[in-house]
Structure formats: C-alpha cells, structure tokens
Design an enzyme around this catalytic site. Structure first.
Site, PDB file in Angstrom:
ATOM      1  N   TRP A  76       0.898  -1.159   0.000  1.00  0.00           N
ATOM      2  CA  TRP A  76       0.000   0.000   0.000  1.00  0.00           C
ATOM      3  C   TRP A  76       0.932   1.203   0.000  1.00  0.00           C
ATOM      4  O   TRP A  76       1.617   1.472   0.992  1.00  0.00           O
ATOM      5  CB  TRP A  76      -0.862  -0.047   1.261  1.00  0.00           C
ATOM      6  N   LYS A 607      -7.319  -1.920   5.997  1.00  0.00           N
ATOM      7  CA  LYS A 607      -8.008  -2.433   7.177  1.00  0.00           C
ATOM      8  C   LYS A 607      -7.330  -1.973   8.463  1.00  0.00           C
ATOM      9  O   LYS A 607      -7.979  -1.616   9.426  1.00  0.00           O
ATOM     10  CB  LYS A 607      -8.057  -3.973   7.115  1.00  0.00           C
TER      11      LYS A 607
END
Ligand code: AGP
Length: 612
Positions: A76, A607
C-alpha cells in the site's frame, strides 16, 4: 495496510505465498510480489502493480518460480507511487538479498544518500530499498547475514516488519520487527511468517508473536528467535482460537455483509462468558487487583469507528461512574500533551490492536504513569500485549475494511465495563443494573430481528443511492451513532456525508439544507425525542427528505415527519446504539452495492492503519 507472508518448508513455496497474499488482500494494497530462493541459490522475483490477479497471470505465463522458501508482499504505497519498480520484494544491487517490509523507515533519505555516495544504485523510490541495499552493503563487509541484519536494525529508524531472503543461505528466511506486527507460524509442512494471523489459518493455528527488536531465523524444520543482544529468546507458542472458515466469505457476496449478519453471534460470544447468575463478571479486572482504585479521570482513545465507540462510551461512562470522561482521537491525543498520571485510566479501543496512532497514545499514557485498559479484537496484537489489562471482543476475524461486528462488540463491552465498574463504585442502582444485564442478554435476539428486515433497508437504499450528499443528525447517543453511520456510508459508497449534533444545525449547517437534501434523522434516544423532533421539523420544512430511525417507542413521535422510517426494537437506552447501528450498516452496504463500489476493499483505505 501492507501485508507480509513467508514460508520455509518442504513444499513448493509459490502457491503458498500467493494463497497467503489472497488472505491479506482485505488489508488494502496496490501492488504485490513474491521472491523465492531455489535450492541452488537462485533468487527469483516477480512483482507487479495492481491486483493479485495481475501477479498470478505473470507467474503462470512466465518460467515457474522454483523453491521451497520464499517471501511475499502486498504493498500500500507510502513512499513512491504504485508501480512495478516500487512493489516489493526489493533486491539489492548485488542481486543476493531480497526484502519485504511493512512500515516506514524515517531516516531512509540520509541512508540512501550515504549509500549513493558509496556507488550504490537505487532502482525504486521506496524507503524499503534502503534496507536491502544496506543489508547487502554490510553483508559484503562482514560476510555474515546475521551480523548484517543487526547492523541494519541499529542504523534504521522507524517502524518495520520485514522478511529477508539471501541467495547464499538458500534454506533460511530471516524476519525482524519494530512497531509493526509480525507473527511466526509453526506448521506441519514448514514454518511461516505473516503480518496477520488470517494469512496463516489455512496452515496452522500455532503462532508466536515477534517482539520489537527480535530477529527470527526460520528453516523448514526450525525456528530460532534472538533478542536485541542476539541471545536466544524463550517464546510462548499460542493457539489461535479462530478457524479458517471464519475468515472466508461462506456464500455471502461480501465479507461486509457476512460480518453484519454475524453480529448476533459475535455479540453473544462477547457477552455470554461474562454474565453469570445475573452478574457481570470481568475476570480480567478481578485479577488486576487495585487497578480500578482511585481513578479520577478517564480518556477513551481510538481512531475511526473505534473512536465513535469512545464517543458513545463517554456518555455512558460519565453517567454510570460519575468520573469525567473524554473521548479522544488517538492521532490528536498523542500530540496534545495530555496531563496524565496514576489516577488516570486510558481506555484504548482497537479492532486490529495494531493501529499506530492508538499504539503511540497507549505508550504515551504508560510513559506518564496512567493505567491502560484496552478493548481489542485480535489476540496477541501489539496493543493487547502492551496494555495493563485487556478485554477481548470475541467478534472473530473481521476482514471487510468497513468495521461492523467489531464496532458492535466494542460498544457492548464498553457498556459492560461501565456497569461492572459502576457497581464496584456503588454508583449504579440495583434496578438499573438488572435492566441493563437483561438488555444485554436480549441483544443477540433483537439484533437478529433488525437483520430480518434486511429487504426494507435494501429497498430504501435503492431509492436513495444517487444522492451526492447525506446528513446524519441526532442528539446524545444518536449523535455518536450518526458519526458511525456517516463514516460507513462515505467509506464504502464514496458519497459525501456528515453527521451533526441535531441541536447544532441552527448554528450554521442548516444553510446547506435545500429541497431534496437527504437527511437521516436518528431518533432512538427516547429521553430527548421531543427535541430531536423539533430538529427534524426544521429540516423537513426546508424541503429535506428524511429517513428516520426510531424505536418502537419513539416511532410514533416522528413518523409523520419521515419520508421513510426504520423501526427497531427498544432496549435500555445505553444499549440502543448497538441495535441502531445495524440499519445504518445495511443501508450503507446496499447504497454502495447499487453504486457498484468495491465494498470490501474501498479505494485508498486499508483495514489496519499501521503508519501515521
Ligand atoms: C471503519 O470502518 C474503519 N475501518 C476505521 O475507521 C477503523 O475503525 C480505524 O482505522 C481503527 O482501526 P482499529 O479498530 O483496528 O484500531
């Protein structure tokens, strides 16, 4: 955020790594890659921007990667855009060492510049590449991989969980961590590393948690863990309670929907072991001696939805305990120079137990001598391990980025804590105590009743999914609930939405209300229903379309003002948000579904947020 999986065993590694990465997809990522060392010491790397399917198609089209030891990563992007070069694993310029890394190396520029001066050529924009280039530099100098690893760990600053392969040591995988989670899994076919236990559940439930500054050396049949002084560390092997089915969709189209539907069970599991013969029993606190003695101030510290639970907790704790309580955003708390001390209780709420800002707030609290109680879902997570006392929510693994069952179980547990502590302080009457305990016991069945109305939420969502802006309004617990409803909608449907304390509308926001504006009016908090009604009338008379959320008790009061009305069962007011959030979750889910959004993995989100 980023995910790590590693395997050293007696099977071909590539499929195990790809399978593990699939289980980490839910954390959010924009590129993925694997590195494998063949028994002959050939280091093979494949990585690419985009979803795992892209990586898989490269892996199937090109020469297969051979070897029984490897590391994999989902990235990410933080430093450097999402592209093939910046994807992990990164390999040093000698082509000997490969690294996957989660976290951020804060002094990477300084190290990078000094390595460039030594003639080392960088091929990516990432902070991670300095780890691998520095490793190779020290490895060349000392000719010993462990020496090189420890040298690097002393030199880098920041947060990291990393997996390391070296072509000169083809049977070995190394791992290290600081302020980022990393687990070791003990399987029958080999040993594993992973940033998240869900990546391991298909292979093993026997795990140990790597501590800060520890280094693990894994082979197919051995795991050795060394502390910062390079002494062998004694580790406890834990058995994870979750099974692999709990981390699978089980016939649902999305994890989010599955997790919404699992709420009766999750709440039941959180409550049941803690109520005995009508009494709330929090063993963890019983065993903590005088932990709750002489508390004069409480801070609830958390991020995102967990912070919204904290908002609800503020109302409930102050009411039950008569102790001043503040809900704080963890990212603000740590820099606000809070005045804490022995008589301060800091409650940290976190599903993952790994959120960096919450973790930093916890450490600040401990540094200042405060007592730290955490409410956490993931066993053995960093926040759980560093807290004085942990109350676990038994929600099971939560995979969808948008939290649902963790949020409801956190609320339930916070109310249980408030009532338990209130009784210890003799500040809650017997009658109210009994009513709340009864309310708790009825919750799973009442949540199920709300879920049974799923078609109604679906139909309403189908009517309103095209609105570009939505307002949530409510008072007291309904205001806190609105914050969560609004976050759910914006994070998965990308519709702009805001939540306002209904009494604040007149102080500015009402200027935004025009004919057709969609307002979701939360009217479940009975003590203030007349006041909420006035606010609904105010927006209605300016042309707003109102979706009302009310209980069996409050619905008659607001029904004439609502264009659509969701009615939920009544329960004790402090528990009402546990039921109230369910329609808001389902509404957000079906709006996002109608808009064709990637519900489980919304854009730009992860998350577990393990960077600042
Ligand atoms: C909510 O749907 C989000 N996923 C997010 O706000 C989340 O609650 C927040 O990042 C905190 O995470 P934690 O509970 O794992 O600490």
């Amino acid at each position: 955020m980023c995910g790590i999986i590693g395997f050293a065993g007696d099977k071909e590694a590539v499929s195990i790594l790809v399978e593990g990465l699939k289980r980490l997809e839910y954390r959010g990522y924009d590129s993925a890659g694997v590195a494998i060392v063949s028994p002959e010491g050939e280091l093979q790397v494949k990585k690419s921007k985009g979803r795992l399917a892209v990586l898989e198609s490269h892996l199937s089209e090109e020469k297969p990667l051979r070897g029984k030891i490897g590391i994999g990563h989902t990235r990410w992007a933080t430093h450097g855009e999402a592209n093939d070069q910046n994807a992990h694993p990164h390999v040093g310029q000698e082509g000997k060492i490969a690294v996957v890394h989660n976290g951020i190396i804060e002094n990477y520029l300084e190290i990078k510049n000094s390595l460039i001066k030594k003639g080392i050529h960088f091929t990516s924009d990432t902070d991670t590449e300095v780890i691998v280039q520095l490793l190779e530099y020290y490895y060349k100098k000392y000719n010993n991989l462990m020496d090189a690893v420890y040298k690097v760990l002393h030199r880098i600053k920041g947060a990291y969980a990393m997996g390391i392969l070296c072509s000169d040591c083809p049977g070995q995988m190394l791992a290290a961590r600081k302020d980022a989670p990393l687990l070791i899994g003990y399987g029958t076919d080999g040993n594993y590393i992973a940033s998240d236990v869900t990546a391991l559940l298909a292979h093993t439930r026997k795990v140990t948690y790597l501590e800060d500054d520890e280094v693990a050396v894994l082979t197919a049949d051995q795991v050795q863990i060394f502390d910062s002084d390079r002494c062998l560390a004694e580790k406890i092997i834990h058995t994870v309670a979750w099974d692999v089915a709990a981390a699978e969709k089980g016939g649902y189209s999305h994890f989010m929907l599955k997790e919404i539907m699992e709420q009766p069970e999750a709440v039941q599991k959180t409550i049941s072991p803690r109520i005995m013969e009508g009494k709330i029993c929090l063993e963890e606190l019983e065993q903590a001696g005088d932990f709750l003695e002489n508390i004069t101030r409480i801070y609830i510290v958390a991020c995102g939805s967990a912070y919204h639970v904290g908002m609800i907790g503020k109302y409930t704790l102050e009411k039950m305990l008569h102790i001043p309580t503040e809900a704080c955003l963890a990212s603000e708390f740590r820099y606000s120079e809070p005045l804490l001390g022995e008589s301060t209780l800091v409650i940290v709420i976190s599903q993952s137990g790994e959120t960096l800002d919450s973790m930093a707030a916890l450490r600040e609290a401990k540094k200042q001598g405060a007592k730290v109680l955490s409410i956490v879902n993931v066993m053995g997570s960093s926040i759980a391990r560093e807290s004085d006392v942990v109350l676990y929510t038994w929600a099971g693994p939560e995979i969808a980025v948008a939290t649902t069952k963790a949020y409801t179980t956190q609320m339930v547990l916070l109310v249980m804590f408030a009532v338990y502590y209130g009784e210890r302080l003799q500040r809650i009457g017997e009658k109210e105590y009994g009513e709340i305990v009864n309310g708790l016991l009825q919750l799973p069945e009442k949540i199920q009743r709300v879920l049974d109305d799923v078609d109604e939420f679906q139909k309403t969502a189908a009517k309103y999914f095209n609105h570009s802006s939505v307002f949530y309004i409510g008072r007291n617990l309904d205001y806190a609930l609105g914050l969560e409803g609004s976050l759910k909608l914006k994070e998965i449907s990308y519709i702009h939405s805001e939540s306002y304390a209904a009494g604040e509308l007149k102080h500015g926001t009402i200027s935004l209300i025009e004919p057709g504006t969609l307002v979701i009016a939360l009217a479940t908090y009975a003590p203030l229903i007349e006041k909420t009604l006035s606010n609904i009338v105010e927006v209605k008379s300016r042309g707003a379309r109102v979706i009302g959320l009310a209980t069996e008790e409050t619905a008659p009061v607001i029904k004439d003002q609502a264009t659509d009305l969701f009615v939920i069962p009544k329960v004790h007011p402090v528990l009402q948000p546990v039921l109230g959030v369910v329609p808001l979750q389902l509404y957000a889910y079906y709006v996002a579904l109608n808009r064709g959004c990637d519900i489980d993995k919304p854009r730009n989100l992860a998350k577990s947020v393990t960077v600042e």
